[in-house]
Each structure stands twice: as C-alpha cells, then as structure tokens.
Design a protein around this motif. Structure first.
Motif, PDB file in Angstrom:
ATOM      1  N   THR A 159     -37.380   3.443 -33.970  1.00  0.00           N
ATOM      2  CA  THR A 159     -37.720   4.767 -33.472  1.00  0.00           C
ATOM      3  C   THR A 159     -38.488   4.580 -32.170  1.00  0.00           C
ATOM      4  OG1 THR A 159     -38.736   6.883 -34.054  1.00  0.00           O
ATOM      5  CG2 THR A 159     -39.925   4.912 -34.703  1.00  0.00           C
ATOM      6  N   GLU A 210     -30.853   7.176 -31.372  1.00  0.00           N
ATOM      7  CA  GLU A 210     -31.700   6.495 -32.348  1.00  0.00           C
ATOM      8  C   GLU A 210     -30.895   6.143 -33.592  1.00  0.00           C
ATOM      9  OE1 GLU A 210     -35.505   7.929 -33.351  1.00  0.00           O
ATOM     10  OE2 GLU A 210     -36.148   8.212 -31.282  1.00  0.00           O
ATOM     11  N   GLN A 256     -37.373   1.620 -27.844  1.00  0.00           N
ATOM     12  CA  GLN A 256     -37.103   1.746 -29.271  1.00  0.00           C
ATOM     13  C   GLN A 256     -37.487   0.442 -29.949  1.00  0.00           C
ATOM     14  OE1 GLN A 256     -34.703   4.872 -30.468  1.00  0.00           O
ATOM     15  NE2 GLN A 256     -36.411   5.214 -29.103  1.00  0.00           N
TER      16      GLN A 256
END
Length: 483
Positions: free
Chosen positions: A289, A272, A26
């Motif tokens: 993301t 997330e 991420q």
C-alpha cells in the motif's frame, strides 16, 4: 529469512506511471503483517532444533507451504482493489469524505506508528536522537544554503550551479554520518557485540549472501487459499485502501500538487491491486500500500519529482536481485531507522492536522467528532493488541475466520478512526461551512485549474486511447473534463 529480503521491490513503478501519478512509493504495510501473524498463528511451527553453539531455534520444515498460503489469499483479496478502482467505488468514497475524515485518517497513520518509532529508537537513544538532530539541522536550519555544484551543459561547456544540497539530501547525509559514527564506535569497541547500534558482523553477512537472486512465480510452490485467510486479507485490503486515500491527499499537499481527482484515486487503487497481486505471485505474500514514510520524506527533502521516484523504483528492482547489496542496506542499525521514523511519522501526523484549517474549530460539533474519532482510533487498536497478546481474550469467538476479521479491523486505526469520523460527520447536523466542505472545495479549485490537474493526473496511454475511442471517457479511471 533471506527469501523475504529478496522480494520484488519495484511494484510502485506501476503507481508512478499508471496509477495516481503522484511521487508516492508502494511497500509492505503493517496491516498485512498483522493479517499474516493472525493467519500463521493457526499453523504454528512444530520442530525445535539445536544449533552447534547450543542455542535453540524454531524452524518449520514446511515453511514454504505457509508462504504459499499467504500468497494465494493475497492474490484473491487483491481482486477487491481491482473492483474498487475499476468500477469507481474508491472515487465514490470521496462524496462522504470531508476535511474532518481526511484529518483523522492521515493523523492516525502517523500517530499509530509511535510504537514502531519508539521501539527502533529505544535500541539506542543516543544514536536515534543524533539522527533527529542531524535531520533537523540539514533540512531546516541549512535549507536555504545553496551549495555550488559543477555541471556540464551541451553546447555551453562546464559551469557552476547552486542547489539546496543540504535539504535535498538531508536524509541520505544524516544516514551516512550516523552510520559512520556507529562504525567508528564499533571498531573502537565502544559498542560491544549484541549492541543494536553496532555494525559488527556485516562482513560475515556480506560473505554469506549470494550475489544474485531472481524472484519468480511459484518459487514457494503452488499458491493456496483458505476462507479464513481470504477474509483476513480482505480486511487488510480495505484498511490499505483507507490508508492510501489519506496518503494520496498528504502526498499531493506536500508535493505542491492539487488534490487528486476521482479518476486518479480510482486508478491508484487499481494499481495497488496490481502491486498486491504481484506480491502474491512472486513475493512473500505481504500486500503493498502507499508508504507513509515516503510521504514524510517529501517534506524533509523537498523532492516531489515523479522522475526521481521512478528512478528509485528501477534502482530498488535492481538491488533486490543483488543479494549482497540487499544485505548491506538491511544491516542499517535499528536506532538510525528509529530516528528517521520519529521525524517522518511526526510530519505525517502534522499534515493530517493541517487539514483542520478548513474546519470551524469553534463548533462544538466538530470538536466532539475530532476528539472522539481520534481517541478511539488510537485507543481501540492499542487495546486490541494488548488483548490479542493474552492466551484467553475477549475477541476469541471460536470461529477462526471471524476472529481474524475482527482482529484486523480493530487493529487498524485508520479503519476505526476514519469510519467513526466519516459516520458522525455525515449524520450529525451541520452546515457545509461548519464542516469545512465549502472552504475545502474553494481551496481545491484555487490550487489548480482543470488543465493543471489533467497535466498532472491524466495517464498518457489512456489519454491516447481515449482520443481515438471517446467512449473510454466513461471509465471511472480515465481523465474526465467534468473534474
């Protein structure tokens, strides 16, 4: 901007341990940068100071308030991801997403970043192409060369094992070699001052950087929010969800895992949301993301281990708190990064195209959908970027909140292309065989049975709780034997 470089780097540990449990990273998304630029355009810097060398620099004495505004809006928008993941809305999207939509979303992710790769590579094409050549040689031509490595095993003593060192370490070796070449050319004065490939000034940057810095909540003041900022961040979150759906499938395919089930996708989007909330609480207000570059790296290095990604996350958390190490990594010459981007973004685009193996490409219906959605997914964001660069543009309505929403949505190729592909694929007449639905389902069943999926995607803590409290199986992010 050292505060930005010191942001929290390990939010993807939540994704590896508690999210999709795929080896996926991420990181900050370009979608959120677009939102931040649009939001900050409403609060331009006012003061201009003159430095000692006579150069004018723009500086905003209230920059911390601007960051606090980004933080607050991101924290509010991250609630959307909690809702999508916690209530199973992300998994419901899979009912209308077929191979054509997956193809467009993943392909546009790679192809839409062409400008980013070209910008970095064009700083010095010689270094960038050298990086591409090295990666190609190490990851492809030498991928089957097994190098002897001394090891020690408890109870067996010292020994030798052979591993595919060149393919596994292709990116690291390529970076080290090209960085060394840049350093030599800088030392011999071939690369003059100001050359993007030069390593000049690194020692001064290291000397100026502090040794330690620890991000903490409220470091830029109390987070703030505005309606326009929230709407923009909300659009960014939706774009991030769509991008992540494509990345999850691409990562699973490259790592040799079966496609992620609904409960894993729901849990991934939920995590997330946790990452975005942390980014707003203690970071610079830029949401996270799934990192598409990491998906491409799996194909090159052939490393798809969750343990490796977890160790990388811990390593990144540590170096984020050590200022000098962060400066060292951030000083990597731009052309080297451009070379990596060219290879990785190309791989991502190719992974998307590979999903067409399930689709009937002799069907004029499918050709129409693929061509139109792919073209508009690239063309509309390009036109939007050009239009927003004008002082007077056709996207300005006079309502700043609506303008921000339109700019974010039209700037995201994943939203534009994916939405068009999904709508047409579900509304134009076509059989499941023609659309690739039937063959895709058969392939996913063949790639892994339920037990294998449970082993890969079931989260251990929730599994332990669900065994004691079976009612937890009803939650959309907990393993279900029905999938």
């Amino acid at each position: 901007k050292q505060w930005y470089q010191r942001r929290v780097r390990g939010s993807f540990l939540c994704q590896v341990f508690f999210g999709t449990r795929l080896p996926i990273i991420q990181s900050g998304s370009y979608v959120y940068f677009a939102v931040a630029q649009g939001l900050m355009a409403s609060f331009p810097c006012q003061d201009i100071y003159t430095t000692e060398d006579g150069k004018n620099v723009t500086y905003d004495p209230n920059w911390e308030d601007r960051v606090a505004l980004l933080q607050g809006n991101l924290m509010l928008a991250s609630i959307t991801q909690f809702v999508f993941g916690g209530f199973g809305l992300a998994g419901l999207l899979l009912k209308v997403i077929g191979p054509i939509t997956i193809t467009i979303v993943i392909s546009v992710i790679g192809l839409s970043l062409i400008d980013v790769a070209i910008y970095s590579a064009s700083q010095h094409w010689g270094i960038s192409l050298g990086m591409v050549i090295l990666i190609t040689i190490l990851s492809e031509y030498l991928k089957n060369v097994r190098v002897p490595i001394p090891i020690y095993r408890r109870g067996q003593g010292c020994g030798v094992t052979r591993i595919n060192l060149f393919s596994t370490m292709s990116i690291i070796f390529s970076i080290a070699i090209m960085w060394l070449i840049c350093g030599i050319l800088t030392a011999t004065n071939v690369f003059k001052e100001g050359n993007p490939a030069s390593t000049r000034g690194l020692s001064d940057k290291l000397a100026d950087a502090s040794w330690f810095y620890f991000p903490y909540p409220g470091q830029f003041g109390m987070p703030k929010a505005s309606l326009g900022g929230f709407i923009g961040m909300f659009a960014g979150v939706i774009a991030g969800i769509i991008e992540s759906l494509g990345d999850y499938y691409a990562c699973a395919k490259l790592a040799g895992a079966p496609p992620p089930p609904k409960y894993a996708i729901n849990r991934g989007i939920l995590m997330e949301g946790v990452g975005c909330f942390i980014g707003g609480l203690a970071g610079p207000g830029i949401g996270v993301t799934s990192y598409s570059e990491n998906v491409g790296a799996i194909s090159l290095t052939k490393v798809g281990s969750k343990a490796v990604i977890a160790c990388s996350g811990i390593f990144m958390v540590v170096i984020a708190c050590i200022g000098k190490v962060g400066v060292l990594f951030s000083s990597l010459p731009e052309p080297i990064i451009g070379g990596m981007y060219i290879v990785m973004f190309g791989i991502i685009g190719a992974v998307g195209i590979s999903n067409l193996q399930f689709v009937d490409l002799t069907s004029s219906r499918n050709i129409f959908i693929i061509g139109l959605s792919l073209y508009l997914g690239l063309a509309i964001p390009a036109w939007t970027a050009d239009e927003l660069g004008k002082e007077e543009n056709s996207l300005t309505t006079g309502n700043s909140e609506f303008d921000t929403l339109i700019a974010v949505v039209l700037s995201s190729g994943m939203i534009v292309g994916g939405t068009i592909a999904c709508f047409l694929d579900n509304t134009l007449p076509g059989t499941d065989e023609e659309r690739g639905i039937s063959s895709y389902r058969l392939a996913t069943k063949a790639e892994g049975n339920k037990e294998l999926k449970r082993k890969i995607y079931a989260e251990p803590v929730m599994e332990m709780l669900a065994k004691r409290f079976p009612i937890l199986r009803k939650l959309p992010f907990v393993y279900s034997s029905d999938e």
